[in-house]
Motif scaffolding. Structure first.
Motif, short mmCIF file in Angstrom:
data_model
loop_
_atom_site.label_atom_id
_atom_site.label_comp_id
_atom_site.label_asym_id
_atom_site.label_seq_id
_atom_site.Cartn_x
_atom_site.Cartn_y
_atom_site.Cartn_z
N ASN A 18 0.84 -1.21 0.00
CA ASN A 18 0.00 0.00 0.00
C ASN A 18 0.87 1.26 0.00
OD1 ASN A 18 0.19 1.35 2.73
ND2 ASN A 18 -0.43 -0.68 3.42
N ALA A 19 0.27 2.34 -0.46
CA ALA A 19 1.03 3.56 -0.75
C ALA A 19 1.25 4.46 0.46
CB ALA A 19 0.34 4.35 -1.87
N ALA A 20 1.23 3.88 1.65
CA ALA A 20 1.50 4.69 2.84
C ALA A 20 2.91 5.26 2.82
CB ALA A 20 1.30 3.85 4.10
N ALA A 21 3.83 4.55 2.16
CA ALA A 21 5.23 5.01 2.08
C ALA A 21 5.87 4.37 0.86
CB ALA A 21 5.99 4.64 3.35
N TRP A 22 5.88 5.09 -0.22
CA TRP A 22 6.49 4.63 -1.47
C TRP A 22 7.60 5.58 -1.89
CZ3 TRP A 22 2.09 3.69 -5.62
CH2 TRP A 22 1.40 2.51 -5.32
N GLY A 79 -8.15 2.13 -3.74
CA GLY A 79 -7.95 1.43 -5.00
C GLY A 79 -6.88 2.00 -5.91
N GLU A 80 -6.54 3.29 -5.73
CA GLU A 80 -5.58 3.88 -6.66
C GLU A 80 -4.19 3.27 -6.55
OE1 GLU A 80 -7.06 6.86 -4.15
OE2 GLU A 80 -6.36 4.98 -3.28
N ASP A 81 -3.81 2.82 -5.36
CA ASP A 81 -2.49 2.23 -5.22
C ASP A 81 -2.43 0.83 -5.85
OD1 ASP A 81 -4.12 1.21 -3.21
OD2 ASP A 81 -2.66 1.49 -1.59
N ARG A 82 -3.51 0.06 -5.73
CA ARG A 82 -3.53 -1.26 -6.38
C ARG A 82 -3.51 -1.12 -7.90
NH1 ARG A 82 -4.04 -5.79 -3.50
NH2 ARG A 82 -4.61 -5.58 -1.30
N ASN A 83 -4.28 -0.18 -8.40
CA ASN A 83 -4.28 0.06 -9.84
C ASN A 83 -2.90 0.50 -10.31
OD1 ASN A 83 -4.67 2.68 -11.89
ND2 ASN A 83 -5.66 0.79 -12.57
N PHE A 84 -2.25 1.37 -9.55
CA PHE A 84 -0.91 1.82 -9.95
C PHE A 84 0.06 0.65 -9.96
CE2 PHE A 84 3.24 3.75 -9.45
CZ PHE A 84 3.18 4.81 -10.35
N TYR A 98 0.78 8.75 -13.62
CA TYR A 98 0.50 9.07 -12.22
C TYR A 98 -0.69 8.23 -11.76
CZ TYR A 98 3.48 13.20 -13.10
OH TYR A 98 4.51 14.04 -13.42
N PHE A 99 -1.25 8.56 -10.60
CA PHE A 99 -2.42 7.83 -10.11
C PHE A 99 -3.61 8.07 -11.04
CE2 PHE A 99 -0.13 8.17 -5.99
CZ PHE A 99 -0.12 6.82 -5.66
N GLU A 100 -4.37 6.99 -11.28
CA GLU A 100 -5.56 7.08 -12.12
C GLU A 100 -6.62 7.92 -11.42
OE1 GLU A 100 -8.57 7.22 -14.28
OE2 GLU A 100 -6.79 6.28 -15.18
N PRO A 101 -7.05 9.03 -12.01
CA PRO A 101 -7.96 9.95 -11.31
C PRO A 101 -9.38 9.48 -11.15
CG PRO A 101 -7.48 10.76 -13.51
CD PRO A 101 -6.57 9.59 -13.29
N ILE A 102 -9.76 8.32 -11.72
CA ILE A 102 -11.12 7.82 -11.52
C ILE A 102 -11.33 7.38 -10.07
CG2 ILE A 102 -10.71 5.37 -12.08
CD1 ILE A 102 -13.35 5.47 -13.67
N PHE A 103 -10.23 7.08 -9.37
CA PHE A 103 -10.32 6.67 -7.97
C PHE A 103 -10.32 7.91 -7.07
CE2 PHE A 103 -8.30 3.11 -10.14
CZ PHE A 103 -9.09 2.04 -9.72
#
Length: 300
Positions: free
Chosen positions: A154-158, A179-184, A170-175
């Motif tokens: 998860n994107a708590a610390a990337w 879910g945006e971190d899994r999609n990324f 970048y992150f998909e703006p539909i989220f």
């Protein structure tokens, strides 16, 4: 000369964590720039942030959610010459050598797109429960004493390389928030980067994961969406996997939610799935953008 790292922290009503978060960053033994993107906080977050003279504060007019707010900070960092961007949740703090140890692995291994530290709970001793689940599930090691390769963290610390963002987007703006971190991560794999957890780096994540019916519904809808827009699969296979999730997620939550709530979840997921089918043009465009690595920036 060390490569440049910018830190991006998205805040929303996080005044209780901000001092510990920013103070820990300022103690980092790796030189960093700090960019804070605030999502229209209504508490004293901005006042607390303005006590610091050496950070850049971006104030959004509305709450854009996690991904779109991070996109603003990421874009600023790359335009300012960052070689890598460290995305850090507001409810976390780091240690003096966290970024140094992450940077050492990222910059020496160009096949790594994302590196993340070990995620501990607020007691600084026990692993965060969600992190522990997927960390222990995957045993692939680049070096048993160094990095564990995982499909997701998860994107708590990337810490993400500039090259990864430039190729993946970048992150998909539909989220909005989930879910945006899994999609990324799905897109990172599509573009042939790896995701690693660095064992000698750590953060602490001060959170308690609580689930309620509304949160389960939203997260379940996003999981269906993630399946459908996953560009690693053909559209036909993605749609089948999304449909499988429509049936599987209510079954998964049956034990905690009971019969009636599970039936309601199944009903809502069916409606959501068919709404995605009706908007298949948007789905196809998202999948094409994912493959192209198109950078989409939200502007107010």
């Amino acid at each position: 000369m060390k490569k440049k790292i910018s830190v991006v922290v998205v805040t929303y009503n996080g005044e209780i964590w901000i001092n510990k978060n920013i103070d820990s960053l300022l103690k980092s033994n790796y030189p960093i720039d700090i960019i804070v993107v605030d999502n229209a906080s209504t508490d004293q977050s901005i006042a607390v942030l303005k006590e610091y003279k050496n950070i850049q504060i971006i104030q959004n007019n509305t709450n854009l959610g996690f991904g779109k707010a991070n996109n603003i900070g990421i874009d600023i960092a790359i335009k300012n010459g960052a070689d890598a961007i460290f995305l850090l949740n507001q409810d976390t703090w780091i240690f003096e050598n966290t970024i140094t140890n992450l940077a050492e692995k990222l910059f020496k291994n160009p096949d790594l797109g994302i590196v993340s530290p070990m995620h501990y709970s607020a007691d600084e001793t026990i692993l965060d429960s969600s992190f522990k689940t997927y960390y222990n599930k995957h045993k692939t090691e680049v070096d048993s004493n160094s990095i564990r390769i995982v499909p997701f963290v998860n994107a708590a610390a990337w810490l993400v390389s500039k090259e990864c963002f430039q190729k993946v987007g970048y992150f998909e703006p539909i989220f909005n928030h989930y879910g945006e971190d899994r999609n990324f991560c799905d897109r990172v794999h599509y573009h042939k980067f790896k995701i690693g957890i660095v064992k000698n780096a750590a953060i602490c994540h001060d959170r308690i994961v609580k689930l309620n019916g509304n949160k389960i519904l939203l997260q379940s809808q996003y999981l269906v969406l993630i399946q459908i827009i996953n560009c690693n699969n053909s559209l036909f296979k993605a749609l089948l996997l999304g449909l499988k999730s429509v049936f599987g997620l209510p079954k998964f939550h049956f034990k905690s939610q009971g019969f009636l709530k599970s039936i309601y979840l199944f009903y809502k997921l069916q409606l959501y799935y068919f709404s995605l089918l009706l908007d298949i043009k948007t789905i196809k465009n998202i999948r094409l953008n994912s493959k192209a690595g198109t950078n989409r920036i939200y502007t107010q």
